[in-house]
Design a protein around this motif. Structure first.
Motif, mmCIF file in Angstrom:
data_model
loop_
_atom_site.group_PDB
_atom_site.id
_atom_site.type_symbol
_atom_site.label_atom_id
_atom_site.label_comp_id
_atom_site.label_asym_id
_atom_site.label_seq_id
_atom_site.Cartn_x
_atom_site.Cartn_y
_atom_site.Cartn_z
ATOM 1 N N VAL B 178 0.868 -1.319 -0.064
ATOM 2 C CA VAL B 178 -0.071 -0.113 0.045
ATOM 3 C C VAL B 178 0.976 1.269 0.002
ATOM 4 O O VAL B 178 0.816 2.357 -0.671
ATOM 5 C CB VAL B 178 -0.766 0.147 1.328
ATOM 6 N N ALA B 179 1.864 1.300 0.819
ATOM 7 C CA ALA B 179 2.870 2.443 1.078
ATOM 8 C C ALA B 179 3.449 2.612 -0.363
ATOM 9 O O ALA B 179 3.758 3.672 -0.984
ATOM 10 C CB ALA B 179 3.744 2.136 2.177
ATOM 11 N N VAL B 190 -6.156 6.244 0.006
ATOM 12 C CA VAL B 190 -6.364 4.739 -0.628
ATOM 13 C C VAL B 190 -7.982 4.755 -0.699
ATOM 14 O O VAL B 190 -8.568 5.154 0.413
ATOM 15 C CB VAL B 190 -5.769 3.671 -0.200
ATOM 16 N N LYS B 191 -8.427 4.431 -1.889
ATOM 17 C CA LYS B 191 -9.856 3.956 -1.811
ATOM 18 C C LYS B 191 -10.158 2.737 -2.265
ATOM 19 O O LYS B 191 -9.424 2.099 -3.049
ATOM 20 C CB LYS B 191 -10.589 5.211 -2.789
ATOM 21 N N VAL B 192 -11.167 1.976 -1.678
ATOM 22 C CA VAL B 192 -11.512 0.830 -2.021
ATOM 23 C C VAL B 192 -13.054 0.867 -2.728
ATOM 24 O O VAL B 192 -13.983 1.698 -1.998
ATOM 25 C CB VAL B 192 -11.657 -0.107 -0.915
ATOM 26 N N VAL B 193 -13.215 0.385 -3.728
ATOM 27 C CA VAL B 193 -14.345 0.497 -4.316
ATOM 28 C C VAL B 193 -15.115 -0.831 -4.572
ATOM 29 O O VAL B 193 -14.305 -1.708 -5.186
ATOM 30 C CB VAL B 193 -14.295 1.184 -5.977
ATOM 31 N N LEU B 228 -7.065 -3.412 4.230
ATOM 32 C CA LEU B 228 -6.817 -2.132 3.774
ATOM 33 C C LEU B 228 -6.631 -1.280 4.808
ATOM 34 O O LEU B 228 -5.934 -0.105 4.900
ATOM 35 C CB LEU B 228 -7.321 -1.872 2.525
ATOM 36 N N ALA B 229 -8.023 -1.119 5.543
ATOM 37 C CA ALA B 229 -7.890 -0.172 6.656
ATOM 38 C C ALA B 229 -6.922 -0.435 7.656
ATOM 39 O O ALA B 229 -6.474 0.757 8.204
ATOM 40 C CB ALA B 229 -9.278 -0.347 7.185
ATOM 41 N N THR B 230 -6.716 -1.485 8.023
ATOM 42 C CA THR B 230 -5.526 -1.498 9.009
ATOM 43 C C THR B 230 -4.220 -1.213 8.480
ATOM 44 O O THR B 230 -3.318 -0.664 9.016
ATOM 45 C CB THR B 230 -5.397 -3.090 9.170
ATOM 46 N N ALA B 231 -3.816 -1.512 7.012
ATOM 47 C CA ALA B 231 -2.644 -1.166 6.679
ATOM 48 C C ALA B 231 -2.485 0.706 6.781
ATOM 49 O O ALA B 231 -1.383 1.030 6.999
ATOM 50 C CB ALA B 231 -2.910 -1.251 4.923
ATOM 51 N N LEU B 232 -3.630 1.277 6.354
ATOM 52 C CA LEU B 232 -3.481 2.777 6.437
ATOM 53 C C LEU B 232 -3.223 3.293 7.953
ATOM 54 O O LEU B 232 -2.294 4.210 8.062
ATOM 55 C CB LEU B 232 -4.857 3.275 5.782
ATOM 56 N N SER B 233 -3.979 2.592 8.760
ATOM 57 C CA SER B 233 -3.797 2.943 10.327
ATOM 58 C C SER B 233 -2.308 2.751 10.624
ATOM 59 O O SER B 233 -1.891 3.443 11.258
ATOM 60 C CB SER B 233 -4.906 2.066 11.137
ATOM 61 N N ASP B 234 -1.834 1.320 10.324
ATOM 62 C CA ASP B 234 -0.409 1.020 10.582
ATOM 63 C C ASP B 234 0.440 1.756 10.232
ATOM 64 O O ASP B 234 1.660 2.185 10.624
ATOM 65 C CB ASP B 234 -0.168 -0.383 10.094
ATOM 66 N N LEU B 235 0.308 2.494 8.696
ATOM 67 C CA LEU B 235 1.176 3.320 7.929
ATOM 68 C C LEU B 235 1.249 4.787 8.615
ATOM 69 O O LEU B 235 2.174 5.513 8.156
ATOM 70 C CB LEU B 235 1.137 3.241 6.638
#
Lengths: 447, 566
Positions: B178-179, B190-193, B228-235
């Protein structure tokens, strides 16, 4: 800005080079560069790429009616010609994004018509889109998914040289057996077919009827008659069955080989066929071909002005008319009194017209006669950085500078480097008076 | 740049994010100083004041920020090409300041920047940039003048991620990917559709629910979302996952929307164009408002922010990466032409022209549902003004929507004009709430800035970018917000009384979280073996944005553990 090219800090061997010479925009070329700046494709290029990359970097002069002049004199002469024009046009448009942008800005200043050299093919697809819409897929989806190709047109070597290597029979694929795609080639010719493909000989003037019959067959109807466009109905029934049975079928076409007078009708029929097939399975349309970054030129015009090419810019709101502003027709009818022709890439042969003409061309561009003003420009992706659009419309690819100008024996010698098209067009714009007329603004109410 | 100050004297400053400084609309008028493109602290007595502009008690806000507006990139440009009729109707010639352009709901790039600036907007975010289309998107946005812009990269239907999730990738591998995408595509979020659904459509599946297994990979939308939500939070990416839920537009989809909120289980997330995801199945027509249930769910979930995607009656085009939904809705196309594209093992694109009719029950109820959401979600810091331009209508309708939110009698007049069944099936007429100016400032400036992590935008504290809008305090809030008295971008006056006075270039806003570059060792062969663009050509270099002299790059700082909020 990469408007002046110089330096010799480039590596002798470059990988993942983008080829700007057709709309497949292959980006896996390996290019070698010798000490004189001469380029050579050493891996993954088609024959055209090998030829065009290897063209020598000629020191080139500007010319006024065949007489060599410095760049400034050529620009001054061009500005005089344009300042006195009543109905100018900017054509060719075979350039990178920045070159096209600069050409459109100049057109807006001049109230000029804009069109691309290869726009007949482009407008077959665009006019069909504006009537029926479309259902398409990009190179990456087809490479990994498509298990059936129904292709209208046969001149792939010329219009999409690496189609079979890269898309139809790629070395690997995610969701299908990479080597096993099968299909049909519908069109003229009777040579050997690629592995897994079958030829159905037909004159593409009948493409709309053939596609319409296929739509009927796919939806379970039986068209009347034994043959359509020269193809036996049982053969068409096999194509239709294959489309129904495919997990992800493709209906492709080379727009340049369709009936010049009714290519849009054929593409409308292809679009309908694709939508019909999608009722039960997946299928996508796939336009092939295009050169000189025609799609990119149309895209830039669309995002900057909201309208496609074949528009008149700057004289009030953008005015688009695909018939009235077809440049070839305007030239044939003597309706243009000054033409700027932009040919920094291949695919924009200079028109044989007596219209006063300013040509911005890559060195080596064939000329039917000496134009009023000739200004050689650098080749995007060889001589300078930039970007172009690929035929599937999704990917814009980066172009790099691969070579520098040949070293000159006399340090004071002029014309050792070529300017970019964008730099020349901007310099021309700067020589023209700004905002010549009060603008006609059509008010748009806030909702 | 001059070192002189510009003094905006005696404005009523409405700066909710600056409230800690003691500034709110109720305070007496105060002075605002601009210098070198930023808001400055009150200068010393002997400082040089270059220009003094008397505001005479006019209202002053930070520049407005549109968190979700499809203003550029492949699908927007194809929409322009699909509908020449729109551009024939709405065009403008060059006038010495403005470039020529056209369009209302898919305006050309220059017109987009001019119209936003004239309405007091100084930033807009393109919410659906497919990574494979990123270079094209940035090329277009480079031609949008004046405003700052940023893009959300679309993930969650890309075969690389789905394949890695199916193969049991660790969270940290996903985080690195993701990064890497954020860097490579120059994105700010990041958007998820329709998680998993766009990919499932390519395998000929026509609908995918939150806990339904993907036909090829076997993983569920729930897994994609939470990973994905976790990834953005972690990053530490400030903008949390921007979610376009499954089953857009389908009656009864409110349950998947509420399940999505529940699935996030406290993880920060932004639910976009919520109106299209708040439908029930009650009544004779099996189509009803579930705005109250959805609003309640949002009210109870402080981790969730939303934008509404309000619809506006009239012609527009719906443009979405959600090809599964768009293909399903293609029969509704008006005029009858539409476009769907499967894209690069990455995503999709669907364009369906649409006319929202005030006499049609479904459209009128959609209108009411959007307004109910605005009015029933209590915290203005977590709900933002959008039409999902152009999907619900053009961004130029924001002033009208602001009036609907601020003026109950105006709202009820409009309600009385539309399909009469709606008043009977909606609680809208019974809602008394009227937004205050402070609440409008929050939902159009301070809130979006906070949820995007824009520390120096959306407020007027010293150090902020001098994006300042001055309004006449008119009783007709639509007129007030349609034509601000003055608009400053980077401290420069760009519009007066709703008319452009100067043009220029804003920044591209990006985020660059740290990651382990070893992910490229996995990505390089993926690009070579399965994609049609090489990794090195996929990645967008800074120079591609900076070298054109059209605005800089502005990097949003990532969040750290000590940095819960700012």
């Amino acid at each position: 800005m990469d408007s002046v090219i110089g330096g010799s800090d480039l590596p002798p061997l470059m990988s993942d080079v983008v080829c700007p010479f057709c709309a497949m925009a292959c980006d896996d070329l390996t290019v070698a560069r010798d000490q004189l700046g001469q380029l050579r494709v050493t891996a993954n290029g088609c024959a055209r790429a090998r030829t065009l990359f290897a063209l020598p970097t000629l020191p080139a002069h500007c010319f006024i009616k065949g007489r060599a002049v410095p760049l400034d004199a050529a620009l001054d002469a061009a500005a005089v010609l344009l300042r006195n024009a009543a109905s100018p046009a900017i054509g060719g448009l075979a350039a990178d994004t920045e070159g096209i942008s600069a050409a459109l800005a100049l057109a807006e200043r001049l109230h000029a018509v804009v069109d691309h050299a290869a726009s007949d093919s482009l407008f077959h697809g665009l006019r069909a889109l504006q009537v029926t819409g479309a259902m398409t897929a990009t190179f990456g989806e087809l490479r990994n998914r498509a298990d059936l190709f129904v292709l209208f047109g046969t001149e792939f070597e010329r219009h999409a040289p690496r189609l079979f290597d890269r898309i139809v029979h790629p070395p690997s694929a995610l969701f299908r057996d990479a080597g096993a795609a099968r299909g049909f080639l519908i069109g003229p010719g009777d040579g050997p077919a690629p592995e897994g493909f079958e030829r159905l000989a037909a004159d593409l003037i009948h493409a709309p009827a053939i596609a319409a019959a296929l739509s009927q067959l796919v939806s379970g109807e039986r068209p009347r008659g034994d043959r359509v466009g020269g193809i036996a109905m049982e053969d068409l029934a096999r194509v239709a069955a294959a489309l129904r049975e495919a997990r992800f079928g493709v209906v492709g076409w080379i727009a340049a080989t369709l009936d010049p007078a009714a290519g849009d009708i054929a593409i409308e029929a292809f679009n309908r066929l694709v939508v019909t097939a999608n009722a039960a399975t997946r299928c996508a349309g796939f336009p092939l071909g295009g050169k000189g970054n025609a799609l990119g030129a149309n895209y830039v015009c669309a995002w900057q002005y909201g309208v496609p090419l074949r528009s008149r810019l700057g004289a009030g709101p953008p005015e688009h008319d695909p018939l009235r502003y077809r440049l070839k027709s305007l030239l044939a009818g003597g309706e243009v009194d000054a033409l700027v022709w932009l040919s920094a890439l291949n695919g924009a042969e200079v028109p044989d017209t007596r219209t006063p003409m300013i040509v911005l061309a890559r060195p080596g561009q064939p000329l039917p006669y000496d134009p009023d003003v000739l200004i050689p420009v650098a080749i995007p992706g060889l001589d300078h950085a930039g970007s172009i659009h690929r035929a599937d419309g999704v990917a814009a690819l980066p172009l790099r500078r691969l070579r520098s100008a040949p070293s000159s024996p006399a340090p004071s010698s002029h014309a050792t480097t070529l300017p970019t098209a964008a730099a020349v067009l901007t310099a021309l714009l700067d020589r023209l008076p700004s905002s010549p007329l009060p603008a006609l603004v059509r008010e748009t109410a806030h909702v | 740049m001059s070192d002189a100050y510009t003094l905006l004297r005696g404005g009523r400053v409405c700066d909710p994010a600056g409230a800690a400084d003691g500034t709110s609309l109720h305070e007496p008028p105060r002075d605002l100083y601009l210098k070198n493109g930023r808001i400055a602290a009150t200068p010393p007595e002997d400082a040089r004041i270059g220009e003094v502009i008397d505001l005479d008690g006019r209202i002053v806000m930070a520049g407005a920020i549109d968190i979700h507006s499809h203003i550029g990139g492949g699908k927007v440009n194809l929409a322009r090409l699909l509908l020449p009729e729109e551009h024939r109707e709405h065009g403008s010639g060059p006038d010495g300041l403005r470039r020529s352009g056209s369009g209302l709901f898919t305006p050309s790039s220059f017109v987009t920047g001019y119209r936003y600036a004239e309405m007091g907007y100084t930033a807009a975010f393109e919410p659906a940039m497919l990574p494979s289309n990123a270079r094209h998107t940035h090329l277009e946005l480079a031609d949008v003048p004046i405003i700052d812009k940023g893009c959300y990269a679309v993930l969650g239907n890309d075969d690389f991620l789905l394949e890695r999730l199916a193969a049991g990738a660790t969270q940290s591998e996903v985080n690195d990917y993701v990064a890497w995408i954020l860097h490579a595509t120059q994105a700010v979020g990041v958007k998820v559709v329709n998680p998993g659904g766009i990919s499932a459509f390519k395998f000929n599946q026509r609908r995918l629910d939150l806990d339904e297994a993907h036909p090829h990979y076997g993983i569920t939308p729930r897994r994609i979302l939470t990973t994905l939500a976790t990834a953005l939070s972690d990053l530490g990416v400030p903008h949390p996952l921007h979610i376009h839920c499954n089953n857009l537009g389908i009656p009864g989809n409110e349950s998947v929307t509420r399940d999505t909120i529940a699935a996030l289980d406290g993880l920060p997330a932004h639910l976009t164009h919520l109106q299209f995801h708040s439908y029930g199945t009650e009544g004779d027509r099996r189509f009803s408002s579930a705005a109250a249930e959805i609003a309640e769910s949002v009210n109870r979930s402080p981790n969730i922010s939303v934008d509404v995607g309000q619809i506006v009656f009239g012609q527009t085009i719906t443009a979405s990466a959600d090809i599964m939904s768009q293909f399903r809705n293609s029969g509704l196309a008006s005029p009858r032409k539409w476009l769907c594209t499967d894209i690069e093992c990455d995503g999709g694109c669907g364009l369906v022209p649409f006319r929202y009719r005030d006499k049609a029950f479904v459209n009128a109820l959609q209108w009411a549902i959007g307004l109910e959401l605005f009015l029933l979600i209590e915290d203005p810091w977590r709900v933002y003004l959008t039409t999902d331009h152009p999907n619900g209508g053009p961004f130029t309708s924001y002033p009208h929507l602001i009036r609907l939110l601020m003026d109950r009698s105006f709202r009820n007049e409009q309600l009385a004009r539309i399909n009469p069944d709606v008043a009977a099936h909606s609680r809208l007429g019974a809602i008394d709430r009227e937004y205050t100016l402070e609440e409008i400032a929050i939902m159009t400036r301070a809130g979006p800035a906070r949820v995007l992590g824009l520390r120096d935008r959306g407020h007027l504290r010293p150090g902020a970018v001098a994006d300042v809008v001055v309004y006449d305090d008119l009783p007709d809030r639509e007129a007030m917000f349609a034509a601000p008295a003055l608009v400053f971008k980077n401290g420069r006056l760009v519009a007066r009384n709703g008319q452009l006075t100067a043009t220029g270039w804003g920044d591209t806003i990006v985020v660059r979280p740290e990651f382990d570059a070893a992910i490229e060792r996995r990505l390089k062969p993926w690009f070579e073996d399965h994609q049609t663009v090489r990794l090195g050509n996929f990645r967008i270099a800074d120079g591609e944005i900076l070298d054109h002299g059209r605005g800089g790059l502005s990097i949003v700082p990532t969040l750290t553990a000590s940095d819960s909020c700012f």
